[in-house]
Every structure is written in structure tokens, then in C-alpha cells.
Design an enzyme around this catalytic site. Structure first.
Site, PDB file in Angstrom:
ATOM      1  N   SER A 185      36.541  49.323 -18.546  1.00  0.00           N
ATOM      2  CA  SER A 185      37.570  50.297 -18.166  1.00  0.00           C
ATOM      3  C   SER A 185      36.981  51.692 -18.270  1.00  0.00           C
ATOM      4  CB  SER A 185      38.776  50.170 -19.105  1.00  0.00           C
ATOM      5  OG  SER A 185      39.657  51.270 -18.963  1.00  0.00           O
ATOM      6  N   TYR A 198      41.948  49.835 -27.880  1.00  0.00           N
ATOM      7  CA  TYR A 198      41.631  49.385 -26.520  1.00  0.00           C
ATOM      8  C   TYR A 198      40.351  50.051 -26.023  1.00  0.00           C
ATOM      9  CZ  TYR A 198      42.028  48.689 -21.487  1.00  0.00           C
ATOM     10  OH  TYR A 198      41.779  48.366 -20.175  1.00  0.00           O
TER      11      TYR A 198
END
Length: 311
Positions: A185, A198
Site C-alpha cells: 500500500s 496497518y
């Protein structure tokens, strides 16, 4: 003393210019390779007969499954929800003619890999897409305010990448060819406060992937980490697509054409430009209290604009 300081400033300035130049070269390489040195249509099928995609029942994983089937591979889809897998598998077989094998597995658990290994026995696997992942706090939170289900996140975002790669990479090494795409990501490219866990798990995927590429490049294996920013999926609450927010299908088609770019890519031109612009922003701005408070306030404002039926 003054001469030493001058030389030091010159050295720092030269290094800063060199760093910026290298970033420009990387960006130009992405652009030029896709225009003048596109991958041959046979590239993906030449890696092997089968592609394995984790988190394949929805979103980006589903899009990779369809697109790789269109490019001539048989597909192994691995995900938690059997009904979704069955529906997607039927659609792929009917529209592409490729064979599809499904394996039900919950990647938040750590006892699933022996069953996966048994189901993959005898398959010539040329491509692995480590796509499965989870975001346990869609709403931005400080670390102590976030949900406590940290272990599930680690199993899903980190352990799955390591263990699936270990299952499949050895046969690729023996055959001296293969492609591993690890979906990270943009949040893994640098620390993201308010999404600390995350962001950290996705940073692991970046580091792990780039280290493996160095180890296995000479053995004919391509290992690439993909770091997208905004994709309209269930994880992002299916926000309406725009010039930056890509649909999963749009993103996957473009990302597969970026395999030759190098060990890391954002996957699409819009996200490469966005990443380049973010890199120009001084870190003290991104990590300032004012900016963090803006994110929290802006998110609360956006949430209040969404009808209750869509929240």
C-alpha cells in the site's frame, strides 16, 4: 573551519540533487518502459500454467483472477468466503475458458498452510499474487484507541505473505522462472500516523519483497511489491472512482503492464504521480499536530455527509 562547512554544504546539496534525480529517473523509467518496451502478451503464460491469488473473492484479488485468466493462465483462488469464490470461479470459467481451483482459507488464522500446500501439490505455479489484507481501523485512530485485534491483522497482512511465498518460491527456484506480486500500500512507503499498525504491516511487505528480489533475481524470478494508494473496494467502502481513486479492474490491468518497471511500483500512472508529489512534501508537515488534527476533523466531516444507509 569555514572551508570545511562550505564543502559539507556542497556535499549535502549534491546528495539532495542526486536523490531527486534518481526519483525522476525512476518515474521516467516507469513511463518509458510501458511505452517503448511493453511486456509481450505471452510473458505471463510463459511463467507457468497456474496463477495463485490470495484474497481472491472480491476487490483487487478478484480483478487479478479475471485478468490473469484472460492472459492465458489457470487460476487458484484462495479466500475465506466459499460462496464468493464459487461465484467468481464460475464467472471466470464461463468468460475465459480457463480452469479455476478454489481453496477456502481464513488468513487471520495460522493453521491453514498445510491444507493449502496439499491442494497446490502437482500444479506448475508460475505466478503468485499475495493480495489478501485487512485494515482494522478504517476510521483514523491513535494507537491506543484502535481495535485490539492486532494478531489477526499481523496474520493476514504479514504471515500470509511470508508463508505463501515460502510455499511456492522453492518450485519457482527449481524451474528458474516465476513472478511474485506482493500487494502492499502507499501507506507502507512511509509511516502513516493514525494508521500505525496497518502502515507498519505494509512497510514489512515492501522491505521483505525488495530484499527477496535481490536474493532471487539472478535465478530468473521477478518479485515486485505493488504500493497503490486509493482503490475503490470494500476496504475503502466503495468510494466513487475518479482520476486518483481507481476501480480494481482499472488498477489491475495497468499494474500487470508495470511488471517490468522494477522491484517496486505504485501500479498505475496516477498513483506514481501522487507518490512523487507526496515525496516532495517535507515530513515535518505530514507529521505535525495540525495536519493530524486536520485528518481527524476532515474524516469526521466526511462521515457526517454520508447518509446512514451507506455508512
Amino acid at each position: 573551519m569555514g572551508e570545511i562547512q562550505d564543502q559539507l554544504f556542497i556535499l549535502v546539496g549534491a546528495l539532495a540533487c542526486l536523490n531527486y534525480l534518481l526519483k525522476c529517473v525512476k518515474f521516467c523509467k516507469y513511463f518509458l518502459l510501458r511505452l517503448w518496451n511493453p511486456l509481450p502478451k505471452s510473458f505471463f503464460r510463459s511463467m507457468g500454467e497456474w496463477a495463485v491469488i490470495t484474497g481472491a473473492g472480491d476487490g483487487i484479488g478478484k480483478a487479478y483472477s479475471y485478468e490473469l485468466a484472460k492472459r492465458g493462465l489457470n487460476i487458484v483462488m484462495i479466500s475465506r468466503t466459499l460462496e464468493k469464490l464459487q461465484a467468481v470461479a464460475k464467472g471466470i470459467e464461463e468468460t475465459t475458458g480457463s480452469h479455476v481451483k478454489i481453496i477456502q482459507a481464513d488468513f487471520t488464522k495460522d493453521d491453514i498452510y498445510e491444507n493449502i500446500k496439499e491442494n497446490l501439490q502437482g500444479l506448475e505455479i508460475g505466478i503468485l499474487v499475495n493480495n489478501v489484507g485487512m485494515l482494522h481501523n478504517y476510521i483514523p485512530f491513535h494507537f491506543l484507541s484502535a481495535p485490539e485485534e492486532v494478531q489477526n491483522l499481523i496474520h493476514c497482512n504479514i504471515s500470509s505473505v511470508v508463508k505463501m511465498t515460502r510455499l511456492i518460491l522453492r518450485d519457482m527456484e527449481i524451474r528458474r522462472k516465476g513472478l511474485v506480486l506482493n500487494i502492499s500500500s502507499g501507506a507502507g512507503r512511509f509511516p502513516w500516523p493514525l494508521y500505525s499498525i496497518y502502515s507498519s504491516t505494509k512497510a514489512f511487505v515492501c522491505t521483505f519483497s525488495k530484499a527477496l528480489q535481490v536474493e532471487y533475481k539472478e535465478k530468473g524470478i521477478v518479485i515486485q511489491v505493488v504500493t497503490p494508494y486509493f482503490i475503490s473496494t470494500q476496504m475503502t467502502k466503495h468510494i466513487n472512482p475518479n482520476i486518483v481513486m481507481k476501480t480494481a479492474d482499472e488498477f489491475v490491468k495497468e499494474s500487470l503492464d508495470s511488471v517490468a518497471v522494477g522491484a517496486e511500483t505504485c501500479g498505475c500512472l496516477a498513483h506514481e504521480i501522487l507518490a512523487h508529489l507526496i515525496d516532495l512534501v517535507p515530513s515535518w508537515i505530514l507529521y505535525s499536530d495540525a495536519f493530524q488534527n486536520f485528518i481527524l476533523t476532515h474524516y469526521a466531516y466526511d462521515q457526517n455527509k454520508i447518509p446512514e444507509s451507506k455508512k
